[in-house]
Design a protein around this motif. Structure first.
Motif: not given
Lengths: 281, 187
Positions: A120-121, A112-118
């Motif tokens: 997927n890359s 995930y590119l951002d741990p909170l606004n999940r």
């Protein structure tokens, strides 16, 4: 003498390391799982270990991932100080290699590119890259695909010096007990002692790279490894937490000098499928 | 093995699972569904807002799994259970909607065993990391909801003799807890 190397040449090399690590367990790991199977007394535990060995054989033959959780790729590079790079920036090339490996190798995209606004890359990048400058003109690359099951059970604490070795033992044992079957035992327990918070956790991870059965060369830490391994295997957790004699395949401790006020300890766990691939260029 | 091996076919009604005991080996065939953290979160949002669920949950079995992509010519990539404890908070909501079983790996919070007893459901253990072998027990895969979640989408799996161990039975007993006690060496 300067050695000129192109970062572009790393891309296919890292792609292959990602695939190899996920498809093929090393002889060292297979040997350790076989020894665990011989030692295990629990019928469920033995059955589990047999399945894991059969699974490793099948995955290698079919070139498919041993485990569906092909992890976040941890890439460790030891770069000789005489090496000078041409081509795109190193980190970009390494991520290109990871992208290629995870896409072309049919590995799972678990980042995930951002741990909170999940979100997927989509290609399992970025990886976690650790670089170290060493003497010489060689480049050593290790890819360690780290799955969530065991990685999420890792721990860190700042003990006080008065806690001493007994405090360290208690913390390591408590960490392994809390992980139970969730970390996919039989596990390898990587322990980092000393340094600063960042260094402690990094050496705990590096401890996982040491082959199973190899001890710390320092006699004091060697004995501590042996003692902890024996204590952990008394827990009864067993393969996949189904109960049994073999909870850990090994305990590896790395230590580093630390501040007069400090006694930091980190525990990084590795599941039964110790997946890693290394090359020296 | 100490316990019996039982062949079962989905859907698993409460009647079918009420006599299962912890440690029983199940070879499960039929249709089951996949869901992990992200899909459970959406199911929960639907539930709280009285929206229709993308699949019928009554008597269904949920497999906590996120497979790797299938290679050409294959039905599915590698597939094995993920850590169930992450889904503990969703269990009651799922049981209220009628699921009768969950498949995963690892220990769960104590309240999950209590919920299994209350709702007459089971938690089945599969082997974490035996993903190449388990893939062979999956014969068909169809994404039925939340395709945008990639590996975490809800998939309908057709399984044949999927090997499971009863981890928590409908009496609320916990297999792992009992087994670990047997092998624990006290100081």
């Amino acid at each position: 003498m300067t050695r000129i190397m192109s970062t572009e040449d790393l891309i296919p090399v890292i792609a292959k390391l990602c695939m190899d690590a996920c498809y093929h367990l090393s002889d060292n790991v297979i040997g350790a799982l076989k020894a665990a199977y011989e030692k295990e007394e629990s019928p469920y535990g033995r059955d589990t270990l047999k399945l894991l060995l059969d699974n490793a054989e099948l995955a290698s033959k079919e070139e498919m991932p041993v485990c569906h959780d092909t992890g976040m790729a941890v890439v460790m590079m030891e770069i000789g100080e005489q090496v000078s790079w041409v081509g795109k920036p190193l980190e970009e090339a390494v991520n290109d290699g990871v992208r290629k490996g995870y896409t072309e190798g049919y590995l799972r995209k678990s980042v995930y590119l951002d741990p909170l606004n999940r979100v997927n890359s989509g290609d399992n990048t970025p990886c976690v890259l650790h670089t170290e400058i060493v003497t010489g003109d060689k480049v050593k690359i290790t890819v360690l695909p780290k799955g969530g099951g065991s990685e999420n059970m890792g721990t860190f604490t700042n003990l006080v010096p008065a806690d001493g070795v007994e405090g360290v033992k208690e913390f390591v044992l408590k960490s392994v007990l809390a992980a139970g079957g969730k970390a996919c035992p039989p596990i390898v327990v990587g322990v980092g002692i000393g340094g600063t918070m960042d260094k402690t956790t990094l050496i705990a991870k590096k401890a996982l790279l040491r082959p199973i059965g190899n001890r710390n060369p320092n006699q004091y830490y060697k004995e501590l490894e042996e003692e902890l391994l024996e204590e952990i295997n008394k827990f009864g957790i067993g393969p996949l937490g189904m109960g049994g004699r073999v909870t850990a395949l090994d305990v590896h401790i790395e230590y580093y000098p630390c501040h007069i006020t400090s006694l930091p300890v980190a525990v990084n766990l590795q599941c039964h499928s110790v997946r890693q691939a290394t090359i020296e260029l | 093995m100490e316990n019996r091996t039982i062949k079962m076919t989905t859907p698993l009604t409460k009647e079918k699972i009420k006599d299962l005991n912890i440690g029983d080996i199940i070879e499960l065939s039929g249709v089951i569904y996949t869901a992990r953290d992200a899909a459970h979160n959406r199911i929960k949002e639907n539930y709280e807002n009285n929206r229709k669920q993308p699949i019928e949950l009554e008597y269904q079995i949920i497999f906590y799994v996120g497979p790797t992509p299938a290679k050409p010519g294959k039905v599915i990539g590698s597939a094995a259970p993920t850590t169930s404890a992450r889904m503990d908070k969703y269990v009651e909501m799922m049981l209220k909607q009628g699921i009768t079983g969950m498949i995963g790996k690892g220990e769960r919070a104590d309240y999950v065993a209590e919920l299994c007893r209350e709702y007459g459901a089971c938690y089945f253990l599969s082997i974490g990391g035996a993903s190449a072998m388990i893939a062979n027990q999956i014969k068909d895969v169809e994404v039925v909801a939340y395709e945008d979640l990639g590996t975490e989408s809800i998939k309908r799996l057709k399984v044949e003799d999927l090997r499971l161990i009863v981890g928590i039975d409908s009496k609320g007993r916990t297999f792992q807890e009992e087994q670990v006690k047997k092998y624990k060496i006290s100081k």
